[in-house]
Every structure is written in C-alpha cells, then in structure tokens.
Write an enzyme that holds these catalytic residues in place. Structure first.
Site, PDB file in Angstrom:
ATOM      1  CB  SER A 110      -2.495  32.271  14.727  1.00 34.62           C
ATOM      2  OG  SER A 110      -3.362  33.092  13.981  1.00 34.62           O
ATOM      3  CG  ASP A 250      -6.654  26.397  10.808  1.00 32.02           C
ATOM      4  OD1 ASP A 250      -6.978  27.563  11.088  1.00 32.02           O
ATOM      5  OD2 ASP A 250      -5.611  25.855  11.199  1.00 32.02           O
ATOM      6  CG  HIS A 277      -6.961  29.506  13.949  1.00 36.41           C
ATOM      7  ND1 HIS A 277      -6.089  29.454  12.876  1.00 36.41           N
ATOM      8  CD2 HIS A 277      -6.569  30.596  14.682  1.00 36.41           C
ATOM      9  CE1 HIS A 277      -5.235  30.461  12.944  1.00 36.41           C
ATOM     10  NE2 HIS A 277      -5.497  31.151  14.036  1.00 36.41           N
TER      11      HIS A 277
END
Length: 313
Positions: A110, A250, A277
């Site tokens: 991320s 995601d 994610h």
C-alpha cells in the site's frame, strides 16, 4: 527456527523501532528483505507474517514502524508539512545504515509500495529489487478507483458516506459502519478480521496523526497532504527488478497500479484471484510463493560482491 531481535535506531528527535528476523540456516547470496508498511500511519503488525520468509528463503527480514507510527517516536504536535515522503525516505536509509545493510530487497505494501517507489527512483546503491504490493502510482487514480467501487455499494451505505462527508462527521457511528462495509469488500475480505490487522488499526486509532494528515479519515476519502501525489513521470528512473502485485478485489484497482507496470522497465505484474488489499493475509501461501520466486531471481541478478546477509542489531 528463526531468531527475532528488536532494536531502536536514532532518527530525527526520537527513534525508529525495528524488528529483525534471522533465519537459522542463511542461504548464501540471499540478500535481506526490508518490509515497508502502509498507511501512511499504520504499523508493521499486519505484515508481520512475512517474517516467515526468513526461514523459507534463508534471508534476514526486517520490519520497522515508521516514524510517528506504532512503537516508534510519535510527534502529534508536528506541523502537517513535517510528514512528507522525503522524511520516510530518509528514515529508510537511516535504518539500513544503522543495521549495516549495504544492499537489500524492498517490499512495500500500500503506502509502503509508494514509499518503495520514492526510494527506488533515486537509484540508491542499497536497493537490489522492489516489490510494490497493492499500491497506487498516483492518488488521483486511487480516488477514481474508490469512486467506482463506492458506486457498487448498497444505496443506503453510499448515502451515509455522502451525508457525513458533506458535514465532516467522520466519527459518527453511521459513517464508521458504512466505511467498514467498504473495507469488508476491498481491504480485508476475511471474517473474522485477522488479529495482526486489528493490531495495526489499534495503533492508528491510538494516534492517527500521520494517517489523518497525509491520507484522510479512511481508505477512500483522501483529503490529506498526499491527495495530489504522483510518481508516474519518475517511474522510468527505476532500474532494479520490480514486481507489481495486487488482488482481484483490491481497492488498488488496475487503474492505480498499471502505471508501475507500464513505466518501470521490465516490471512484472501479478493479480491474485479472490483477494483484496491485504492479499498477504487472505492468500498467504500464494502471496509468499510469488514473492519467494521473485526474490530468488533478484538474488541471482544482484552482484554477489555487495551481498550483506549479516545484520547488526
């Protein structure tokens, strides 16, 4: 079995907390792996399962809580312009220097992938490869993807989000419940939610300074200082082997990560089916297998004369 040590590295006016996992049987030429957590403002906890790569790949794995996060020094009164990508790039190099790491692989998840790209575009000698996991190349693309995903939410959920965003009541229970529905679909598709993830969330809740300043109140309403961030025009500068990874569901939809694959020379991209994610939590064996294969190839490409597998605490 691996051995685990914790240490603190002096940084700015405080310290960075570091966790070092060493394999019992190091593999010759296996460079250390540095894991960069997301947020900005989370902690390493939700990624700590990646420490298993120490034994399975015979390499040292280093996690650390970024400045202002988790067990590292907090600066709740720092001005907004204190929290910049440059701060965290500086911290990365400070940690590696303190540990005596001359060269390493970097895995960022991320925001951690965004940070990894910020590091790699500068072509530092201490980065041997880059793994960008579940990350956007520009925050406007992230916001576009979030808007599209929000359209798929039930009407009452969308209306609750819009109503509370209009008046800034982000801590209203109705808004928080609507936010959790988004997270359930696109952040962690697991019931119950893994404790590692909950531990990172608890750290953000205890001090949301970095997350709220740089990102905003949640994953899909980006109003912080990073809202205009982009690295797309700088991506061709990255010269190290690069893996781009995302999940099928995601919140980092293809529109967000495709620029990495398109503009980093030789980059390879992989999408993990039926994951979102936190692909590493939802599909841990598949995630680690992909990473292991990539690292083995990157080790072979690295100059063995610069390999450093002994890491000081």
């Amino acid at each position: 079995m691996s051995t685990v040590d914790e240490t603190r590295v002096p940084f700015r006016s405080g310290h960075t907390w570091v966790r070092i996992t060493r394999p019992d049987a190091p593999h010759e030429g296996a460079l250390p792996l540095i894991v960069l957590h997301g947020g900005p403002g989370f902690s390493h906890d939700y990624l700590r399962s990646l420490a298993e790569l120490a034994d399975t790949t015979g390499r040292t794995v280093v996690h650390y809580d970024q400045y202002g996060c988790g067990r590292s020094t907090h600066e709740p009164d720092a001005p907004a312009d204190f929290w910049t990508p440059e701060l965290f790039v500086e911290e990365f190099h400070t940690v590696l220097a303190a540990l005596g790491i001359e060269r390493a692989h970097v895995l960022g998840q991320s925001w951690g992938g965004m940070l990894g790209a910020e590091i790699a575009v500068l072509r530092p000698a201490n980065v041997a490869s880059l793994q960008i996991c579940n990350s956007p190349a520009a925050m406007d693309l992230w916001s576009q993807a979030a808007a599209a995903l929000r359209e798929e939410l039930p009407t009452e959920v969308r209306e609750a989000l819009e109503r509370h965003e209009a008046d800034g009541s982000y801590d209203d229970p109705e808004y928080l419940a609507a936010s959790r529905e988004y997270d359930r679909r696109h952040v962690v598709r697991m019931d119950p939610t893994p404790q590692d993830y909950l531990d990172s969330v608890a750290n953000v809740d205890a001090d949301p300074t970095v997350y709220h300043t740089m990102n905003g109140p949640n994953e899909f309403h980006v109003i912080g200082t990073m809202r205009d961030w982009t690295i797309i025009d700088r991506l061709p500068r990255i010269e190290v082997p690069t893996l781009v990874l995302a999940g099928e569901f995601d919140e980092a939809q293809p529109i967000t990560w495709q620029p990495f694959a398109e503009h980093i020379p030789g980059a390879r991209s992989v999408v993990i089916a039926d994951a979102s994610h936190c692909s590493h939590l939802e599909k841990p064996e598949e995630f680690r297998a992909i990473v292991t294969e990539f690292l083995a190839g990157a080790d072979r490409l690295a100059d063995p004369d610069t390999a450093t597998t002994e890491v000081s605490a």
